[in-house]
Structure formats: C-alpha cells, structure tokens
Design an enzyme around this catalytic site. Structure first.
Site, PDB file in Angstrom:
ATOM      1  N   HIS A 250       0.834  -1.211   0.000  1.00 20.44           N
ATOM      2  CA  HIS A 250       0.000   0.000   0.000  1.00 20.44           C
ATOM      3  C   HIS A 250       0.864   1.256   0.000  1.00 20.44           C
ATOM      4  O   HIS A 250       0.662   2.169  -0.817  1.00 20.44           O
ATOM      5  CB  HIS A 250      -0.891  -0.048   1.246  1.00 20.44           C
ATOM      6  N   GLU A 251       1.848   1.298   0.876  1.00 18.04           N
ATOM      7  CA  GLU A 251       2.674   2.507   0.981  1.00 18.04           C
ATOM      8  C   GLU A 251       3.580   2.693  -0.238  1.00 18.04           C
ATOM      9  O   GLU A 251       3.810   3.821  -0.676  1.00 18.04           O
ATOM     10  CB  GLU A 251       3.504   2.471   2.268  1.00 18.04           C
ATOM     11  N   HIS A 254       1.664   4.432  -2.841  1.00 20.52           N
ATOM     12  CA  HIS A 254       1.692   5.887  -2.672  1.00 20.52           C
ATOM     13  C   HIS A 254       3.012   6.468  -3.186  1.00 20.52           C
ATOM     14  O   HIS A 254       3.026   7.504  -3.851  1.00 20.52           O
ATOM     15  CB  HIS A 254       1.545   6.249  -1.197  1.00 20.52           C
TER      16      HIS A 254
END
Length: 333
Positions: A250-251, A254
């Site tokens: 997820h990170e 980003h």
C-alpha cells in the site's frame, strides 16, 4: 478466486501466533503506542521545518474502538490533488515532447527494477525493541514483487524490487518513528541513500497507531523521500490482520503516486484512475459487496489502496499500473 485462495495459502504460513494489540469490532480498532506523542504536535513541528513543504505521506490508518478513524495525516484535500495532478500533467507532457512515441511504448511487467534499501530502526537488540529478523524483510520483498507483478490476482505493473541492503540502526531517540517530527527528519537525512529511483524503506514501531506512511513523488526529490512501515506488519509479524506485508504494498503504491481508492469520495476527481470505482470512505475488514457510491461498480475493497485487512486486498488495476508508470517516468526515471 483460485489465485486468491493460493495467495491466502501462501501468506498464512508465515503468520505469527502472538496477537498484536488490536481490538477489531464492527470497524477496525487500532493500536496506539502508550509512548506515542500527539500527532498534531508533530504536524505543527514539521510545518516549521526548513524542508516544510508538505510531506504528503499517506498513512494507512487504523480506527479507534469508538469507531472514529484517527485522521490520516496525509489524506489530500481536493486542492492538493489538483496541484499535484497539474504538476504531473506538465512533466508528462514535457517528457512526451522529448521522447516522442517512445514515451508511450508498452513496458513489460517487472521490467523496471527498483533498488530497495531497508533501514531497521531499533530501540535495542530485542525483537520488542525493533530487531526483526532478516527473514521478515526478505519475505516483504517477495510480497512486493508478487503484488506488483499481478501474481496475487491483479494487473501486472512495470515494477520489480531488488533488495540492495539492510541497514540496522540502534537509536532510541528515533524509536518509535514519529510522523512529521524533527526526529523523523533527522533519521531520514542521516540514512537515506541512492537517487530518486531508490526506495528507502524505514521499519520500526510507529507513532499514533499508524501502520505506515509514504511520500508522493515530486519535482525535486529530497532526503525526506521514502516509505515508513510498522515493523510488525511485515510477513510473520504480530500485527494481527495486517501482517501479510500489504501495508508495504500500500505505501509503495503511494510512493509510486497512487492515491487511496476513496480519495475524493463519491464526487470530484477521485483517485485519478478510471477503473477503480468511486468509494465514499475507507473500507475496513473485508465487507464483500459494499457499495457506498451511486456510480457504477461496488467499492474496490480488494484493492491494495484501500484500508481492508491484508487477507482481503490483492490487486492493482490496469489504470493504476499505467498511472504509476507515468509518474515513474516523470519523477523517478
């Protein structure tokens, strides 16, 4: 579904039996370290820094037991999204003029190898003090490669990940890692290595009950660039329901310029990707069939950029893969 079942089988073997301090009820309830400093203080301190342009990190937040989600310190406003999209469009146009048709040539899955430098931030030499084993780090790199290759059931992307080094640092003043603090900035300025193409991954206990955060790419990459992840969210960690490695996925999403699937809610520009259905708010646990917007499509609860359990998320979309590649070429290539 077959791919999904294989994913669950692959991941479940590495789950530790020790329970993380999470209470999970009707919504996901979060662990907040007793020694975490107030998030607002850190944000104010960060704003006073000489490198005070917004970090725009993106925290995969947990919710408190009362059902009120702790504010994600980096969930963007519409104005911030508009500014970032304008910059990306400008840079992508310049690149297209320079490279012509080559700028739009297809890119094979995993053809871009991203070097990864892992910084293990420790309070002391114990597991409780942050000293996680190398095996968890190697397992996290495997999860990144499988997730971004589409091996878990989603669209393949252009990215693969190569572990370049593991850097262990015992420094109690950096532990836990406090979002937006002077100690976080000191840590990154001291440790970050490589160019814009290098993923610096910082692991440790985190402040304010957060699972992680990441900087978006920007026109000028500085020492604050990187991804911060809760150490026990790695595969085999003790963060129950969040210990299969997808906080890292997820990170890194980003870091490669993806917004949350619920960015903008049911209106506005959303996450800037046409094939992720609009979503009014974060999804927790794994609410199959959830549909919070009147537009076409149920909520993308299986997308890596939502807030569901690791066991629930397994995909990027073709649109997200394309967006990440555009941003890579504009900012990091």
């Amino acid at each position: 579904m077959g791919l999904r079942l294989n994913l669950l089988s692959r991941r479940s073997a590495g789950i530790a039996s020790t329970s993380f301090a999470l209470l999970l009820g009707a919504v996901s309830a979060g662990y907040v370290p007793a020694h975490a400093a107030p998030l607002a203080n850190h944000a104010a301190e960060h704003a006073a820094s000489e490198e005070c342009e917004p970090v725009h990190a993106n925290a995969r937040a947990k919710a408190r037991p009362d059902g009120i989600t702790e504010h994600d310190p980096n969930h963007l406003t519409e104005a911030e999204v508009a500014a970032r999209e304008s910059e990306l469009a400008e840079l992508a146009e310049k690149q297209a003029r320079r490279e012509g048709a080559a700028a739009f040539a297809p890119v094979a899955p995993a053809s871009i190898a991203i070097p990864v430098v892992v910084h293990v931030i420790q309070e002391n030499s114990t597991r409780a003090g942050g000293n996680i084993p190398d095996s968890m780090i190697h397992a996290q790199i495997d999860v990144l490669n499988e997730s971004f290759a589409g091996a878990t059931g989603g669209a393949p992307t252009a990215f693969g990940f190569t572990l370049q080094s593991i850097n262990r640092v015992t420094n109690p003043s950096w532990y836990p890692i406090n979002y937006g603090s002077s100690t976080e900035r000191s840590m990154k300025r001291s440790l970050r290595t490589g160019g814009a193409e290098t993923l610096n991954l910082y692991l440790g206990d985190l402040s304010s009950g957060l699972l992680g955060w990441a900087t978006f790419p920007k026109r000028s990459i500085n020492k604050l660039d990187g991804v911060v992840v809760l150490n026990e969210s790695l595969p085999g960690g003790t963060a129950t329901n969040y210990n299969l490695g997808d906080t890292g996925t997820h990170e890194v999403g980003h870091w490669l310029n993806l917004y949350h699937t619920f960015q903008g809610g049911c209106s506005g520009s959303g996450d800037g990707v046409s094939d992720t259905p609009a979503e009014a708010s974060p999804a927790y646990q794994c609410p199959t069939g959830r549909d919070t917007c009147s537009s076409a499509g149920v909520d993308p609860i299986h997308n890596f950029m939502d807030y569901t359990y690791d066991s629930c998320m397994y995909e990027f979309t073709p649109g997200q893969a394309s967006r990440m590649l555009t941003a890579w070429n504009a900012y990091r290539a």
